[in-house]
Write a protein that holds these residues in place. Structure first.
Motif, PDB file in Angstrom:
ATOM      1  N   MET A   1       0.837  -1.184   0.000  1.00 52.62           N
ATOM      2  CA  MET A   1       0.000   0.000   0.000  1.00 52.62           C
ATOM      3  C   MET A   1       0.883   1.248   0.000  1.00 52.62           C
ATOM      4  N   THR A   2       0.540   2.190  -0.815  1.00 53.97           N
ATOM      5  CA  THR A   2       1.302   3.420  -0.924  1.00 53.97           C
ATOM      6  C   THR A   2       0.902   4.383   0.192  1.00 53.97           C
ATOM      7  N   GLN A   3       1.915   4.970   0.822  1.00 55.73           N
ATOM      8  CA  GLN A   3       1.648   5.934   1.885  1.00 55.73           C
ATOM      9  C   GLN A   3       1.498   7.338   1.291  1.00 55.73           C
ATOM     10  N   THR A   4       0.654   8.132   1.936  1.00 55.84           N
ATOM     11  CA  THR A   4       0.569   9.536   1.551  1.00 55.84           C
ATOM     12  C   THR A   4       1.833  10.249   2.037  1.00 55.84           C
ATOM     13  N   GLU A   5       2.072  11.440   1.533  1.00 54.93           N
ATOM     14  CA  GLU A   5       3.230  12.217   1.983  1.00 54.93           C
ATOM     15  C   GLU A   5       3.112  12.533   3.481  1.00 54.93           C
ATOM     16  N   LYS A   6       1.899  12.803   3.954  1.00 51.81           N
ATOM     17  CA  LYS A   6       1.709  13.061   5.385  1.00 51.81           C
ATOM     18  C   LYS A   6       2.037  11.818   6.207  1.00 51.81           C
ATOM     19  N   GLN A   7       1.598  10.653   5.763  1.00 49.24           N
ATOM     20  CA  GLN A   7       1.923   9.414   6.482  1.00 49.24           C
ATOM     21  C   GLN A   7       3.430   9.190   6.529  1.00 49.24           C
ATOM     22  N   LYS A   8       4.103   9.479   5.413  1.00 43.86           N
ATOM     23  CA  LYS A   8       5.565   9.367   5.385  1.00 43.86           C
ATOM     24  C   LYS A   8       6.188  10.334   6.383  1.00 43.86           C
ATOM     25  N   MET A   9       5.699  11.582   6.400  1.00 46.19           N
ATOM     26  CA  MET A   9       6.218  12.593   7.318  1.00 46.19           C
ATOM     27  C   MET A   9       6.091  12.124   8.761  1.00 46.19           C
ATOM     28  N   LEU A  10       4.899  11.678   9.124  1.00 48.50           N
ATOM     29  CA  LEU A  10       4.651  11.260  10.506  1.00 48.50           C
ATOM     30  C   LEU A  10       5.470  10.042  10.906  1.00 48.50           C
ATOM     31  N   ALA A  11       5.867   9.234   9.919  1.00 48.39           N
ATOM     32  CA  ALA A  11       6.669   8.042  10.184  1.00 48.39           C
ATOM     33  C   ALA A  11       8.168   8.350  10.218  1.00 48.39           C
ATOM     34  N   GLY A  12       8.530   9.604   9.908  1.00 47.50           N
ATOM     35  CA  GLY A  12       9.945   9.962   9.894  1.00 47.50           C
ATOM     36  C   GLY A  12      10.659   9.561   8.614  1.00 47.50           C
ATOM     37  N   ALA A  13       9.898   9.221   7.585  1.00 48.34           N
ATOM     38  CA  ALA A  13      10.479   8.843   6.295  1.00 48.34           C
ATOM     39  C   ALA A  13      10.619  10.084   5.411  1.00 48.34           C
ATOM     40  N   LEU A  14      11.341   9.948   4.314  1.00 51.12           N
ATOM     41  CA  LEU A  14      11.443  11.053   3.359  1.00 51.12           C
ATOM     42  C   LEU A  14      10.049  11.382   2.817  1.00 51.12           C
ATOM     43  N   TYR A  15       9.740  12.673   2.748  1.00 47.60           N
ATOM     44  CA  TYR A  15       8.432  13.113   2.250  1.00 47.60           C
ATOM     45  C   TYR A  15       8.597  14.454   1.538  1.00 47.60           C
ATOM     46  N   LEU A  16       7.597  14.816   0.764  1.00 49.78           N
ATOM     47  CA  LEU A  16       7.598  16.099   0.051  1.00 49.78           C
ATOM     48  C   LEU A  16       6.781  17.109   0.848  1.00 49.78           C
ATOM     49  N   ALA A  17       7.450  18.118   1.378  1.00 48.84           N
ATOM     50  CA  ALA A  17       6.785  19.114   2.217  1.00 48.84           C
ATOM     51  C   ALA A  17       5.778  19.951   1.440  1.00 48.84           C
ATOM     52  N   GLY A  18       5.918  20.021   0.127  1.00 45.87           N
ATOM     53  CA  GLY A  18       4.990  20.799  -0.689  1.00 45.87           C
ATOM     54  C   GLY A  18       3.697  20.094  -1.012  1.00 45.87           C
ATOM     55  N   ASP A  19       3.490  18.902  -0.477  1.00 45.71           N
ATOM     56  CA  ASP A  19       2.263  18.139  -0.715  1.00 45.71           C
ATOM     57  C   ASP A  19       1.051  18.942  -0.255  1.00 45.71           C
ATOM     58  N   PRO A  20      -0.046  18.951  -1.029  1.00 43.69           N
ATOM     59  CA  PRO A  20      -1.221  19.752  -0.665  1.00 43.69           C
ATOM     60  C   PRO A  20      -1.798  19.448   0.722  1.00 43.69           C
ATOM     61  N   GLU A  21      -1.842  18.178   1.128  1.00 43.39           N
ATOM     62  CA  GLU A  21      -2.375  17.844   2.448  1.00 43.39           C
ATOM     63  C   GLU A  21      -1.488  18.439   3.551  1.00 43.39           C
ATOM     64  N   ILE A  22      -0.191  18.352   3.366  1.00 42.10           N
ATOM     65  CA  ILE A  22       0.744  18.910   4.337  1.00 42.10           C
ATOM     66  C   ILE A  22       0.641  20.431   4.364  1.00 42.10           C
ATOM     67  N   GLN A  23       0.531  21.037   3.209  1.00 41.01           N
ATOM     68  CA  GLN A  23       0.387  22.496   3.136  1.00 41.01           C
ATOM     69  C   GLN A  23      -0.903  22.952   3.829  1.00 41.01           C
ATOM     70  N   ALA A  24      -1.970  22.169   3.685  1.00 42.84           N
ATOM     71  CA  ALA A  24      -3.235  22.507   4.346  1.00 42.84           C
ATOM     72  C   ALA A  24      -3.087  22.446   5.863  1.00 42.84           C
ATOM     73  N   ASP A  25      -2.345  21.448   6.359  1.00 44.19           N
ATOM     74  CA  ASP A  25      -2.095  21.342   7.804  1.00 44.19           C
ATOM     75  C   ASP A  25      -1.274  22.532   8.297  1.00 44.19           C
ATOM     76  N   GLN A  26      -0.292  22.947   7.508  1.00 41.93           N
ATOM     77  CA  GLN A  26       0.516  24.110   7.898  1.00 41.93           C
ATOM     78  C   GLN A  26      -0.322  25.382   7.914  1.00 41.93           C
ATOM     79  N   LEU A  27      -1.218  25.535   6.960  1.00 44.01           N
ATOM     80  CA  LEU A  27      -2.094  26.702   6.943  1.00 44.01           C
ATOM     81  C   LEU A  27      -2.996  26.710   8.173  1.00 44.01           C
ATOM     82  N   ALA A  28      -3.544  25.563   8.524  1.00 42.40           N
ATOM     83  CA  ALA A  28      -4.394  25.482   9.723  1.00 42.40           C
ATOM     84  C   ALA A  28      -3.589  25.854  10.968  1.00 42.40           C
ATOM     85  N   ALA A  29      -2.341  25.410  11.033  1.00 43.22           N
ATOM     86  CA  ALA A  29      -1.489  25.766  12.178  1.00 43.22           C
ATOM     87  C   ALA A  29      -1.209  27.265  12.203  1.00 43.22           C
TER      88      ALA A  29
END
Length: 182
Positions: A1-29
């Protein structure tokens, strides 16, 4: 199963910070920080309620004095009686755990965010995180910087302005740049 960029981030794996879901979380913060940082004059209980809206967990009588800055908030866990003074920064791409009774001075920075050492990999925009764990009854002096992956044991003291690059054992005092146990 493929992980989303956010799932990769939370797992400490390499991820793309520019991913839309991650950007939405940063905007909410950012929107939350705007409200929280404007709340300095509110009673402590109201500020604590605001903390509970965004942070992963907030212990009884935990205090963060605004202004405060973080990447997401939901990866931050504060034990009972934790105190962060003015102008602290927590880059929380993965978990940051701060134990009960810990006191953190002004302008302290906790960085879980890290970047690949290889320049070609960095150019792809990939990054990763390593968690920070701070034990109970730790005292971190103003302006200290705690780098990714560091664990600080219970009852330790981190001197003002220290740059902590390695784990600090329980009860130890660490000073300097890079911080050394004394």
């Amino acid at each position: 199963m493929t992980q989303t960029e956010k799932q990769k981030m939370l797992a400490g794996a390499l991820y793309l910070a520019g991913d839309p879901e991650i950007q939405a979380d940063q905007l909410a913060a950012k929107q939350w920080m705007t409200r929280y940082n404007a709340a300095l004059a509110l009673p402590a209980g109201e500020r604590r309620a605001l903390l509970a809206e965004r942070l992963g967990s907030v212990g009884v009588d935990a205090v963060i004095r605004p202004p405060f800055h973080c990447d997401y908030g939901y990866n931050i866990h504060l034990g009972d009686g934790v105190f962060l003074n003015f102008n602290c920064v927590i880059l929380d791409v993965v978990e940051v755990r701060i134990g009960a009774g810990t006191q953190i001075g002004p302008a302290v920075q906790l960085y879980t965010a890290d970047h690949p050492r290889d320049a070609a990999t960095r150019r792809t925009g990939l990054e990763f995180g390593r968690p920070i764990v701070i034990g109970e009854h730790v005292w971190i002096g103003g302006g200290a910087i705690i780098l990714p992956g560091v664990t600080i044991g219970d009852n330790a003291v981190i001197g003002a302005g220290a740059v902590v690059t390695r784990d600090v054992p329980a009860g130890a005092t660490a000073l300097g740049n890079p911080a050394r146990v004394r």
